[in-house]
Design a protein around this motif. Structure first.
Motif, PDB file in Angstrom:
ATOM      1  N   GLN A   5       7.545  -0.302  -5.419  1.00 42.15           N
ATOM      2  CA  GLN A   5       6.767  -0.637  -6.606  1.00 42.15           C
ATOM      3  C   GLN A   5       6.346  -2.103  -6.670  1.00 42.15           C
ATOM      4  OE1 GLN A   5       5.931   2.451  -7.237  1.00 42.15           O
ATOM      5  NE2 GLN A   5       6.062   2.160  -9.436  1.00 42.15           N
ATOM      6  N   THR A   6       6.834  -2.928  -5.751  1.00 43.46           N
ATOM      7  CA  THR A   6       6.374  -4.313  -5.707  1.00 43.46           C
ATOM      8  C   THR A   6       5.290  -4.531  -4.656  1.00 43.46           C
ATOM      9  OG1 THR A   6       8.167  -4.868  -4.182  1.00 43.46           O
ATOM     10  CG2 THR A   6       8.562  -5.261  -6.521  1.00 43.46           C
ATOM     11  N   MET A   7       4.915  -3.491  -3.934  1.00 44.01           N
ATOM     12  CA  MET A   7       3.929  -3.649  -2.870  1.00 44.01           C
ATOM     13  C   MET A   7       2.566  -4.101  -3.397  1.00 44.01           C
ATOM     14  SD  MET A   7       5.255  -3.223   0.155  1.00 44.01           S
ATOM     15  CE  MET A   7       6.641  -4.143  -0.546  1.00 44.01           C
ATOM     16  N   GLY A   8       2.274  -3.793  -4.663  1.00 47.87           N
ATOM     17  CA  GLY A   8       1.012  -4.231  -5.234  1.00 47.87           C
ATOM     18  C   GLY A   8       0.862  -5.744  -5.233  1.00 47.87           C
ATOM     19  N   LEU A   9       1.983  -6.471  -5.252  1.00 44.97           N
ATOM     20  CA  LEU A   9       1.936  -7.932  -5.223  1.00 44.97           C
ATOM     21  C   LEU A   9       1.409  -8.466  -3.887  1.00 44.97           C
ATOM     22  CD1 LEU A   9       5.373  -8.689  -6.931  1.00 44.97           C
ATOM     23  CD2 LEU A   9       3.103  -8.990  -7.938  1.00 44.97           C
ATOM     24  N   TYR A  10       1.480  -7.629  -2.849  1.00 43.29           N
ATOM     25  CA  TYR A  10       1.056  -8.063  -1.513  1.00 43.29           C
ATOM     26  C   TYR A  10      -0.356  -7.597  -1.176  1.00 43.29           C
ATOM     27  CZ  TYR A  10       6.023  -9.034  -0.962  1.00 43.29           C
ATOM     28  OH  TYR A  10       7.296  -9.538  -1.129  1.00 43.29           O
ATOM     29  N   LEU A  11      -1.018  -6.933  -2.107  1.00 50.82           N
ATOM     30  CA  LEU A  11      -2.348  -6.400  -1.839  1.00 50.82           C
ATOM     31  C   LEU A  11      -3.338  -7.516  -1.508  1.00 50.82           C
ATOM     32  CD1 LEU A  11      -3.321  -3.429  -1.902  1.00 50.82           C
ATOM     33  CD2 LEU A  11      -4.306  -3.899  -4.140  1.00 50.82           C
ATOM     34  N   SER A  12      -3.372  -8.530  -2.352  1.00 55.07           N
ATOM     35  CA  SER A  12      -4.307  -9.633  -2.135  1.00 55.07           C
ATOM     36  C   SER A  12      -3.989 -10.433  -0.872  1.00 55.07           C
ATOM     37  CB  SER A  12      -4.322 -10.551  -3.364  1.00 55.07           C
ATOM     38  OG  SER A  12      -5.212 -11.632  -3.177  1.00 55.07           O
ATOM     39  N   PRO A  13      -2.723 -10.816  -0.627  1.00 52.47           N
ATOM     40  CA  PRO A  13      -2.433 -11.523   0.640  1.00 52.47           C
ATOM     41  C   PRO A  13      -2.768 -10.703   1.881  1.00 52.47           C
ATOM     42  CG  PRO A  13      -0.614 -11.780  -0.907  1.00 52.47           C
ATOM     43  CD  PRO A  13      -1.552 -10.785  -1.510  1.00 52.47           C
TER      44      PRO A  13
END
Length: 416
Positions: free
Chosen positions: A35-43
């Protein structure tokens, strides 16, 4: 690992607190990482230059594959043991997460995020964990127990989001993601606690309502022929759409509103924190009210909250309050959904049948994750996805109302 089942006597079962700690802890770690993978979408987009649509496709495939693995993982766990299934699942989550930063193509991301990490999370996911808890916990405590396990997944999101943000600031996004892959290995001891399988235990105990006598094919046929099971699955499809869209794209929604990047991490953490409250409250409520009514209220609450969010100005305070409300309802659908499956069909095929419901959830999740990126890339806004989400949530509230909670065979006997 020795996964054999000992004779079904009270002394052979692990203590309740140990079962809940193992299942909730495993769910916290696997769900927290996912559920934290969305934080890595932009990088990821910046590093690979693949485009938001292509990266969203990889994440969306992960949503779908997470669901596809669960009926099979549940069937395996029902027969050869939850411990072995959880062990393999945790190892795959770690591997997929660690190699994701090394992927530079859409196919590579689909393999790492969508097949390995998501498939592993499905094997160590709610169908197997809820099935194990149903097997190891007395019937009168199952509602609260599933609520506690579900709260574990919520705590994982609450804890992992700030950890991911902090690690990214300290060591960069790639090393941050790889450290999350290492952290998930802390779930490995849960495999020993949750060892054993439901069908052997049910056979030793003489079964429940004849459930132990059903083969996998017979159990699936009976479930799919039951209208209430289909209604339940339809509602859970909507839950998947909603949850996957928020988990994958809420940081992007917040960034599009012009708010600082760290607000995205706070928002995900708020969802996780308040989902702990929602999960525990739902676990308590399951034993006191009709589960179908609780589900209808949750879906209706989501529709109202999204509508208000669209109408209000997008300030940090509004985003955090919205995230808190979404958190209360985020995964609180799981205890009553799992409870209805267990109530209708018994524990012998619980993991497999709940896994099929989870598959419907993840088909919705695929659409929520993919359409979020596709619509934003096409229109420059997430508004149309929100509109669809509201309509679907209202439909889910309505489709749960005609569910009949009695087991199919009991209903047949009552109407004969």
């Amino acid at each position: 690992m020795h996964d054999a089942v000992t004779p079904a006597k009270p002394a052979a079962l692990p203590a309740l607190w140990l079962v809940l700690l193992a299942a909730a802890g495993a769910f916290a770690l696997t769900m927290g990482v996912r559920q934290t993978m969305g934080l890595y979408l932009s990088p990821l987009n910046t590093a690979t230059q693949l485009g938001l649509g292509s990266i969203s496709l990889a994440f969306a495939f992960g949503q779908l594959w997470w669901g596809l693995t669960q009926p099979f993982a549940g069937a395996v766990a029902d027969r050869i043991g939850a411990g072995r299934t959880v062990l393999l699942g945790v190892a795959l989550v770690a591997l997929g997460t660690i190699i994701t930063p090394l992927m530079t193509s859409t196919v590579g991301l689909i393999l790492a995020v969508g097949v390995l990490a998501a498939g592993g999370a499905g094997m160590a996911g709610p169908s197997v964990l809820m099935g194990a808890v149903t097997r190891l916990v007395p019937p009168e405590r199952r509602g609260l127990a599933t609520g506690v396990v579900n709260a574990g997944g919520s705590f994982g999101q609450f804890a992992m989001a700030p950890i991911a943000v902090g690690l990214t600031a300290a060591v960069g996004w790639a090393a941050s993601m790889q450290w999350l892959g290492v952290i998930v290995l802390l779930a490995l001891p849960a495999a020993w606690v949750l060892r054993g399988n439901a069908r052997a235990l049910a056979a030793q105990a003489g079964g429940a309502a004849g459930a132990a006598a059903l083969s996998a094919r017979e159990a699936i046929a009976q479930a799919l022929a039951t209208p209430s099971y289909r209604y339940l699955s339809a509602g859970f499809f909507v839950c998947g759409f909603h949850v996957a869209f928020l988990a994958t794209h809420l940081p992007g929604v917040i960034a599009a509103c012009g708010l600082p990047q760290e607000v995205g991490g706070w928002a995900l953490a708020m969802i996780g924190l308040f989902n702990i409250v929602g999960s525990l409250l739902m676990g308590w409520a399951v034993g006191r009210w009709r589960m179908k009514s609780l589900l209808a209220w949750v879906y209706a609450t989501r529709a109202a909250a999204v509508l208000l969010f669209l109408l209000l100005p997008k300030t940090t305070a509004v985003v955090l309050v919205f995230s808190a409300v979404m958190g209360v309802s985020f995964l609180s659908t799981v205890p009553p959904t799992a409870g209805l499956v267990a109530k209708m069909f018994g524990p012998a095929n619980m993991a497999m049948l709940f896994g099929i419901v989870m598959l419907a959830h993840q088909v919705g999740g695929f659409l929520g994750a993919f359409l979020g990126g596709y619509v934003f890339q096409a229109t420059g806004s997430y508004d149309w996805v929100w509109y669809v989400d509201i309509v679907l949530a209202v439909g889910a509230a309505l489709v749960n109302l005609p569910i009949r909670e009695a087991p199919p065979r009991l209903r047949a006997a009552q109407t004969a």
